[in-house]
Design an enzyme around this catalytic site. Structure first.
Site, mmCIF file in Angstrom:
data_model
loop_
_atom_site.group_PDB
_atom_site.id
_atom_site.type_symbol
_atom_site.label_atom_id
_atom_site.label_comp_id
_atom_site.label_asym_id
_atom_site.label_seq_id
_atom_site.Cartn_x
_atom_site.Cartn_y
_atom_site.Cartn_z
ATOM 1 C CG PHE A 172 -1.782 1.099 1.470
ATOM 2 C CD1 PHE A 172 -2.932 1.249 0.717
ATOM 3 C CD2 PHE A 172 -1.498 2.033 2.456
ATOM 4 C CE1 PHE A 172 -3.791 2.319 0.939
ATOM 5 C CE2 PHE A 172 -2.354 3.104 2.683
ATOM 6 C CZ PHE A 172 -3.501 3.247 1.918
ATOM 7 C CB ALA A 173 2.686 2.868 -2.515
ATOM 8 C CD GLU A 218 4.254 11.452 -2.928
ATOM 9 O OE1 GLU A 218 4.589 12.657 -2.919
ATOM 10 O OE2 GLU A 218 3.529 10.935 -3.792
ATOM 11 N NE ARG A 232 19.352 -10.099 38.017
ATOM 12 C CZ ARG A 232 20.672 -10.157 37.972
ATOM 13 N NH1 ARG A 232 21.284 -11.299 37.667
ATOM 14 N NH2 ARG A 232 21.387 -9.072 38.208
ATOM 15 C CD GLN A 243 3.813 -2.923 47.065
ATOM 16 O OE1 GLN A 243 4.417 -1.951 47.507
ATOM 17 N NE2 GLN A 243 2.681 -3.338 47.570
ATOM 18 C CD GLU A 270 -1.201 0.253 8.605
ATOM 19 O OE1 GLU A 270 -2.412 0.235 8.833
ATOM 20 O OE2 GLU A 270 -0.580 -0.687 8.085
ATOM 21 C CB SER A 278 0.158 8.677 19.088
ATOM 22 O OG SER A 278 0.512 7.349 19.332
ATOM 23 C CD GLU A 279 1.969 12.426 18.065
ATOM 24 O OE1 GLU A 279 2.235 11.653 17.116
ATOM 25 O OE2 GLU A 279 2.374 12.223 19.223
HETATM 26 N N1 CAA Z 1 -13.145 6.947 5.589
HETATM 27 C C1 CAA Z 1 -13.682 7.507 4.468
HETATM 28 N N2 CAA Z 1 -13.539 8.817 4.142
HETATM 29 C C2 CAA Z 1 -12.843 9.598 4.988
HETATM 30 C C3 CAA Z 1 -12.264 9.085 6.172
HETATM 31 C C4 CAA Z 1 -12.451 7.706 6.470
HETATM 32 N N3 CAA Z 1 -11.926 7.154 7.571
HETATM 33 N N4 CAA Z 1 -11.618 10.096 6.809
HETATM 34 C C5 CAA Z 1 -11.791 11.184 6.070
HETATM 35 N N5 CAA Z 1 -12.528 10.888 4.968
HETATM 36 C C6 CAA Z 1 -12.984 11.819 3.940
HETATM 37 C C7 CAA Z 1 -13.711 12.997 4.584
HETATM 38 O O1 CAA Z 1 -15.060 12.713 4.771
HETATM 39 C C8 CAA Z 1 -13.498 14.122 3.580
HETATM 40 O O2 CAA Z 1 -14.406 13.991 2.542
HETATM 41 P P1 CAA Z 1 -15.076 15.338 1.868
HETATM 42 O O3 CAA Z 1 -13.919 16.242 1.540
HETATM 43 O O4 CAA Z 1 -15.790 14.804 0.677
HETATM 44 O O5 CAA Z 1 -15.966 15.912 2.908
HETATM 45 C C9 CAA Z 1 -12.112 13.811 3.012
HETATM 46 O O6 CAA Z 1 -11.872 12.402 3.263
HETATM 47 C C10 CAA Z 1 -11.038 14.647 3.637
HETATM 48 O O7 CAA Z 1 -11.032 14.381 5.023
HETATM 49 P P2 CAA Z 1 -10.337 15.341 6.097
HETATM 50 O O8 CAA Z 1 -10.827 16.738 5.872
HETATM 51 O O9 CAA Z 1 -10.565 14.741 7.435
HETATM 52 O O10 CAA Z 1 -8.812 15.283 5.704
HETATM 53 P P3 CAA Z 1 -7.533 15.920 6.372
HETATM 54 O O11 CAA Z 1 -6.632 16.372 5.315
HETATM 55 O O12 CAA Z 1 -7.937 16.880 7.432
HETATM 56 O O13 CAA Z 1 -6.800 14.652 7.023
HETATM 57 C C11 CAA Z 1 -6.116 13.044 8.692
HETATM 58 C C12 CAA Z 1 -7.189 14.018 8.150
HETATM 59 C C13 CAA Z 1 -6.910 12.202 9.666
HETATM 60 C C14 CAA Z 1 -4.984 13.728 9.399
HETATM 61 C C15 CAA Z 1 -5.576 12.149 7.541
HETATM 62 O O14 CAA Z 1 -4.818 12.896 6.643
HETATM 63 C C16 CAA Z 1 -4.739 10.981 8.048
HETATM 64 O O15 CAA Z 1 -5.277 9.958 8.478
HETATM 65 N N6 CAA Z 1 -3.389 11.098 7.951
HETATM 66 C C17 CAA Z 1 -2.490 10.011 8.323
HETATM 67 C C18 CAA Z 1 -2.070 9.240 7.117
HETATM 68 C C19 CAA Z 1 -1.508 7.910 7.475
HETATM 69 O O16 CAA Z 1 -2.064 7.180 8.299
HETATM 70 N N7 CAA Z 1 -0.406 7.526 6.831
HETATM 71 C C20 CAA Z 1 0.165 6.230 7.062
HETATM 72 C C21 CAA Z 1 0.739 5.711 5.817
HETATM 73 S S1 CAA Z 1 0.445 4.040 5.478
HETATM 74 C C22 CAA Z 1 1.496 3.096 6.379
HETATM 75 O O17 CAA Z 1 2.082 3.507 7.341
HETATM 76 C C23 CAA Z 1 1.488 1.707 5.890
HETATM 77 C C24 CAA Z 1 2.588 0.794 6.284
HETATM 78 O O18 CAA Z 1 3.439 0.481 5.511
HETATM 79 C C25 CAA Z 1 2.585 0.072 7.579
#
Ligand code: CAA
Length: 377
Positions: A122-123, A126, A267, A278, A362, A365-366
């Site tokens: 899942f990419a 960036e 240990r 404790q 993924e 925490s923030e």
């Molecule tokens: N499901 C479906 N749609 C969603 C959604 C969800 N959970 N969350 C948001 N949306 C939709 C919203 O409804 C909105 O739709 P509309 O514009 O049509 O109203 C749109 O998406 C935009 O949503 P936000 O305004 O909430 O977007 P934002 O820019 O404010 O971002 C955020 C919110 C929660 C910070 C989000 O950007 C986020 O989750 N960021 C973290 C990204 C991340 O987890 N990256 C990890 C990379 S993958 C990885 O680590 C994999 C690995 O290899 C292990």
């Protein structure tokens, strides 16, 4: 939700435990030390049906649901957290195909993924787009029958071995969440190469690479869903993915707790086993309590998903709490080990490193707190 697991869920848990203790546990230390990606073992995991656990049987999956998936992943992570992320990301890549793929795409990509014949990735991330996928700059230009992709992705789990990758890039001109689109990228696509492999602090037996695109051609039929829906596709996939990382965190934390109990029993200091102090008992009691709390949060989120109820908030809460809990439990376990815990020959040294990333990837925490705060407010 019933707190009692069904006999099928128990069976899946035992099957995963058996595999983990026999195939992963004896090798995990060596894989970590030598940075080996255990491809043959990963294939066995796929053959057991652990890649498409939430995919219905008609598409080659186990149709076992999210609760069973979480239970299995906890067991895999207990023995090898690296293998757990390999499994989790392949399950994650099934999700968008199931929800947004057309029948042809499901037949071609979802089936082999769910049947364990393909590995998925899942990419989205960036160099300048981590927590904020809205600032993705890798672009796909519409050229008629195909798109031409230019740019790069980093920190892609499974990227070097994946047969198919869910790729999120920009298709529109405007810098907005609505100009991102999802694509199905095949291994060996022209113009697509694997860049450097990351040298990580933990999860060293998982594969984390850079993906490079130079005039990479992706056929139009490999667009996932509609143009402009890539952000939503990614967010929906991450909701499920976060249950996976919460489960991975639980597996790591349980392994830590068992190490802590065992070490504290054997240990001796000041003429008695340290588990009679404790200070040690409290660390163990707090760890056990937090693990229990994380378990229920995680299974609650999984159960909501199984019931097809909205679970964004629950998945973020579970991921937030379980990942931070795993870090606290790893910290306490290492503390109980004293100087020995700092040495590579003790398992806690690996567990401590493996736990660290769970509160980062993924969604940090923030980011989870942003999601939870928005939902509850
Ligand atoms: N499901 C479906 N749609 C969603 C959604 C969800 N959970 N969350 C948001 N949306 C939709 C919203 O409804 C909105 O739709 P509309 O514009 O049509 O109203 C749109 O998406 C935009 O949503 P936000 O305004 O909430 O977007 P934002 O820019 O404010 O971002 C955020 C919110 C929660 C910070 C989000 O950007 C986020 O989750 N960021 C973290 C990204 C991340 O987890 N990256 C990890 C990379 S993958 C990885 O680590 C994999 C690995 O290899 C292990």
């Amino acid at each position: 939700m019933s707190f009692q697991l069904s006999s099928e869920q128990e069976m899946i848990r035992l099957m995963a435990r058996d595999f983990a203790r026999n195939e992963l546990e004896p090798n995990a230390h060596q894989w970590d030390q030598k940075e080996i990606f255990p491809l043959e073992t990963v294939k066995k995991l796929g053959a057991l049906g652990l890649f498409g656990m939430m995919v219905p049987q008609e598409y080659g999956g186990a149709g076992a649901g999210a609760v069973s998936y979480s239970l299995a992943l906890q067991e895999i992570a207990y023995s090898c957290a690296s293998t757990a992320v390999t499994m989790s990301v392949t399950n994650l890549s099934c999700d968008p195909l199931l929800k947004f793929g057309n029948e042809e795409q499901k037949e071609k990509y979802l089936k082999p993924l769910a049947e364990g014949r393909y590995l998925g990735a899942f990419a989205i991330t960036e160099p300048a787009a981590g927590s904020d996928p809205g600032s993705i700059t890798t672009r796909a230009e519409d050229k008629g029958d195909y798109y031409l992709v230019n740019g790069s992705k980093i920190f892609i789990t499974n990227g070097g071995f994946a047969d198919v990758i869910i790729l999120i890039v920009r298709t529109g001109q405007k810098k907005s969440n609505h100009s991102l689109s999802g694509f199905l990228l095949e291994k060996g696509a022209p113009g697509f190469t694997i860049g450097r492999t990351e040298d990580k602090m933990g999860l060293r037996a998982s594969n984390t690479v850079e993906l490079l695109f130079e005039d990479c051609r992706i056929l139009k039929k490999n667009l996932l869903g509609k143009e402009g829906t890539g952000f939503k596709i990614a967010m929906a996939a991450l909701d499920s993915g976060r249950i996976g990382i919460a489960s991975q965190s639980l597996g790591i934390a349980r392994a830590c707790l068992d190490e802590a109990i065992q070490y504290a029993k054997n240990r001796r200091q000041f003429g008695r086993p340290i588990n009679s102090f404790q200070a040690i008992q409290w660390m163990i009691a707090d760890s056990a309590t937090e693990i229990e709390a994380a378990y229920h949060l995680t299974l609650h989120a999984a159960d909501m998903k199984d019931q097809e109820l909205p679970f964004t908030k629950e998945a973020s809460m579970a991921k937030l709490f379980a990942s931070e809990m795993a870090n606290r439990v790893a910290y306490k376990t290492l503390q109980i080990h004293g100087g020995y815990g700092y040495m590579k020959e003790y398992k806690i040294e690996r567990l401590y490193r493996d736990a660290r990333v769970t509160s980062i990837y993924e969604g940090t925490s923030e980011v989870q707190r942003i999601v939870v705060a928005r939902e509850v407010m």
